[in-house]
Structures are given as C-alpha cells and as structure tokens.
Design a protein around this motif. Sequence first.
Motif, short mmCIF file in Angstrom:
data_model
loop_
_atom_site.label_atom_id
_atom_site.label_comp_id
_atom_site.label_asym_id
_atom_site.label_seq_id
_atom_site.Cartn_x
_atom_site.Cartn_y
_atom_site.Cartn_z
N GLN A 424 0.82 -1.21 0.00
CA GLN A 424 0.00 0.00 0.00
C GLN A 424 0.85 1.26 0.00
O GLN A 424 0.33 2.37 0.14
N GLY A 425 2.17 1.09 -0.18
CA GLY A 425 3.06 2.24 -0.26
C GLY A 425 3.49 2.78 1.08
O GLY A 425 4.04 3.88 1.16
N ARG A 426 3.26 2.00 2.16
CA ARG A 426 3.64 2.45 3.50
C ARG A 426 4.69 1.52 4.08
O ARG A 426 4.57 0.29 3.93
N PRO A 427 5.70 2.05 4.76
CA PRO A 427 6.63 1.17 5.47
C PRO A 427 5.85 0.37 6.53
O PRO A 427 4.95 0.92 7.18
N SER A 428 6.18 -0.88 6.68
CA SER A 428 5.47 -1.73 7.64
C SER A 428 5.56 -1.15 9.05
O SER A 428 6.65 -0.76 9.49
N SER A 429 4.43 -1.10 9.74
CA SER A 429 4.43 -0.61 11.12
C SER A 429 4.97 -1.66 12.09
O SER A 429 5.46 -1.32 13.17
N ARG A 430 4.88 -2.93 11.70
CA ARG A 430 5.52 -4.01 12.46
C ARG A 430 6.35 -4.83 11.47
O ARG A 430 5.95 -5.90 11.02
N PRO A 431 7.50 -4.32 11.09
CA PRO A 431 8.27 -4.93 10.00
C PRO A 431 8.91 -6.26 10.38
O PRO A 431 9.20 -6.52 11.55
N MET A 432 9.13 -7.08 9.37
CA MET A 432 9.93 -8.29 9.53
C MET A 432 11.40 -7.87 9.61
O MET A 432 11.89 -7.16 8.74
N ILE A 433 12.09 -8.30 10.66
CA ILE A 433 13.47 -7.90 10.88
C ILE A 433 14.35 -9.14 11.00
O ILE A 433 14.08 -10.01 11.84
N GLU A 434 15.39 -9.21 10.16
CA GLU A 434 16.43 -10.22 10.37
C GLU A 434 17.65 -9.49 10.91
O GLU A 434 18.25 -8.67 10.25
N MET A 435 18.00 -9.82 12.14
CA MET A 435 19.06 -9.13 12.87
C MET A 435 20.27 -10.06 12.97
O MET A 435 20.14 -11.24 13.29
#
Length: 580
Positions: A424-435
Amino acid sequence: MAAAVRAGLWHRGVISVTRRGSHSHSNTALKPQYDAIIIGAGHNGLIASAYLQKGGLKTAVLERRHVLGGAAVSEEIIPGFLFSRASYLLSLLRPHIYQDLELKKHGLKVYMRDPYSFTPMLEDGVRGRPPPSLTLGADLAKTQKEIGKFSEKDAKVYPEFLSYLERLGCAIHPLLDLPPVDIPGLTQGSLRKKISALRSLKPLVKSGLQLGKNIPDFYELVTAPVMKVLNRWFESEPLRATLATDSVIGANTSPNNPGSGYVLLHHVMGELEKEKGAWGYVEGGMGGVSQSIARSAQSLGGDIFTNRDVEKVLIGQDGSAKGVVLTDGTEVHSKVVLSNATPYITQKALLVKDALSEAFITAVDQIDYTSPVTKINVAVDKLPNFLAAPNSADGKPGPHHQCSIHLNCESVEVLEEAYREGQQGRPSSRPMIEMTIPSVLDPTLAPPGCHVVSLFIQFTPYLLEGRRAWTDEDRERFADTAFDWVERYAPGFKKSIVGKDILTPADLERVFSLTGGNIFHGSMSLDQLYLARPLPSVADYRSPVKGLYLCGSGSHPGGGVMGAAGWNSALKVLADFKRL
C-alpha cells in the motif's frame, strides 16, 4: 568515540568517513588496450576477471566507487566499526570457484554459525520464566528438542523435511554452474550449430535424472505458495513462520504468494566449508570475500581499479563493443566488454540510444526490480540482551547471538500484515526484521565491548505512497520504528546505539547502483529465472551488441548464488574468443 559520533558528524544518516574497508586496486597504470574490460568490481566481475586471466586474456576491472566489492563490501562508516554494508552473510559461493581461485590462500576466512537461527517471542513467560523462543542449528537432537517445545509432531518430522529440501536443492546444483539451455542455438542456424547446442541440455537432463520421482515435489515447491508446503509438514506457528522468512527474504512477496517456495529453496541450497545449507560470517566483513577474489585475479595478472566511473560502452562502426569511455573522458579499448551492472543500467545507461532495437528496450523496461528492503547498520556500545535469552552475568555472547535473529516472526500473519502494508506504499508498522551481530564471532569489526548490528528489514517501498521520495525525516522515523521493535525484544537496545546507517531501497540504488534497490539485480520470480533471466533473448550472457556480455546477478542463476554468473559469462567469452 561515542561522543564524537553523537556530536553531529552525520550526513543523511551516515558518517562521511571511510578509514577501513575493502580497498584494493592495481599498482600499475590503466592501459589504453585490454582483451577484456569488466565494468564493476562486484564479486561476479572479479570472478569473471580471474577466469578470463586463467584463459589467457588480459583484463581490467573498473569500479566507480572508492571501494571494491559491489554489494559484498566492508566499510567503516562509523569510526571504529566495520560493517558489511549491504550483503551480510556468506553461503552460496560456488565450491569449485572457492577451490579454483584458492580463496582461502588469498585470505578468505569464514566463521561458521551454529546455531544459525533464533526466533524470540514477545509473549510472557510461564511462572516468571523468560518468554519462549525457537533456536535451530546443526545439532539435530538439540533442534528437535527446541521444536518439541511447540509441537512433538513437528519435532519428529523435521529431519524428514530437511532431507526433502536437500534432495530438491541438490538437483538444482547442475543448473547453477553452467549456462541455461541454448535455445537460439537449438532453433536457429546450421545443423552443426544445432548439434553443438545439444550439449547445453546436459545439465537440465542431469538435474531431471537426479530428481527422478521427486519431480512433482520440485514442481510444487517452486511454483506454489510456500505455506501450502509448510502447512502440510508442520503445525506449530513459530516454526512455520521462521521457515517462511527464507521464502520472502529480499523478495517483494508473501509466504502465501505463488513462487515463494522457490525463494525458500534458493536460500537453503547453499554450501559453506562442505556443509550443506550453512551460512557464515566473513572475517573483516563481506568485503573480505571480494578482497580474496581480487587478490586471486591480480595474482593471475588482472588489473583492478577503483574510482573509475564508466560513462558509456564504445561502439565501433561495425556495431560491436570496442571498449569504454570514463566520465573523465578517458577511452580504454578492448576486444570485449563485460558488464557487472544490472541489465537495466547496462542496456539503458551504458549504451547509446540507437545501439538497441525499440522492441528490446521495451522488454528491458519490463524487468521487475521491485525491492521491499531497508538495511540499517547499527553501532552499539553493548551486547543486545534479549528477554527470551538473557545475557550471562559475565556479559559474554550466548549461542543465540551468532544467529540470524528473527524479530516480528512469531506468526505468518505478522509477516502477511507487514507485506500488505508495504504493497500500500507504506513502510510496515511491524516490519519483519532479520538481525545479525557478526562481531560476536569476528572481533575485528568493533572496539572491545562494542558490536556491529545488521538489521535487514521488510517491507518498505521505493516511493512512499507510490509517489513520494524518502526524506531524512522519513528515514529517521522508520529507523525509530525498527528500533522500537528491537527494544521490545531486547530492552536497552536503543540506549546502546552510538551510530547508524539507513539504506532504503532508493539509497541501495544510489549507493550500490542496484536498480530499484533490488539486492538480486532483478526479482527472483519464476518469470525471471533460468531461460528468462534477465530476458529470453539474452539468457546466454551475450547482449544484442556483439562483444558486450552480462556477467552480473541479473543473469542466470541470479542474485545470492555467488560467482556463478561471473564464471558462466567467462565461459561464454572464452568460447567466443576461440572463434575470433
């Protein structure tokens, strides 16, 4: 040091000094004439140079940046901290390249990771215990015990699942190490040419024979949504979600989209130090890989130059590539040119407009370079302390610190929601993170007691709301969102930050010339693989311009399979040279 960082040395989120990094170039001057010029000192370009030198051709690699390695680069972007700024893990370096180029002799050192995957949860622990977590590693008994915390059934079938993936992955290996089937050769030209092209079918036949009765399983995995496969094998949500992350990493897709199964297979079919599916940290960062390849190429007589920005490929009166012209006006002539740039940059920016047909340019414009990735490199002054696996009293790293740490990956629905927001053109508010925290194994990356942290984050659009470029405020806001989520899993993380480097898809394009910010030089979707990578008409590494070859990850077998495109393109050039 921390005070200097906080004193305001920032420009667009990056300190503007690079004191250490993967620097390397020839001591000799740039010559006016070579057999082959290679545009871009990424790993594929360097590997192509080494193999062409082995074949008797004099080569020059020209890199526009001050540091070599392309996306496999190490940079001290924060004083005292050395980062793998883009690519951050090693696995898919082809074994024969590792051996042929004697990369260990030329300084490549890899720290193997075991365990390799850690998924902490946010839910509360029982009776005051830490929150639950899932750790996967090479020790099968330990891994089954971990999975058994969530499902005994899943723990029991997990070894069979690994065997299933290995059977399918091993069958693809013959396709990685040689060019695709030569369709033009089989369908055009003389009978002699067609008979000669039959040899290109051998890897495909070999792969099919190796798959045997597993062909239906293979077909399903590469075409189906990965969840169709994972749901059949497993019932526990943490395990399914953890495995599903490999089906979307770097790709603008979700685990419920067709074709996501191939991305999973792509990431589990690697090999490192003869260990299947293993991933490791390179000493000195990923630039250490590029440095070792460069040293190998130079030992064979290759010339490598940084700060040499190619503006155009020179086209002769006969329509063939004759060398390059640099942005400073310097002309360097050659018999052939290999481009390690993306197919889009090669065909649209490096060639004069009338060198290609309108139909071909239209096809180039249709290649998908969509990227969902933002990479944030973080310098911290203490080891992250996870609620699910608290640090020991002595402060030493635990086994989980060396893993790929999956945050916001407790369930597939969390991944799906992150994907939907990105579309939808928005950065994820709860993004998938590989740390990852490579400094827990490699002490050369950070000062004592400090660490470098890599956050590989999805899903973020190239343009916000489909129309607006990222501003510095947008970058900072999204970084704060990511840090807030890390803080929930590891309280104290935000206070430990002494510096950061934020790379949105547009920044990855600007810094590393990755069209669209795509880390694979083009989507790894089924319509852009094998015979169709990057396009059916140029899948054999030869561009429509005679003497111009594609040697980057935009060609078969694609991004992540380190060195295969460089090796395969070198084979094509050497074969063509015999005909000259």
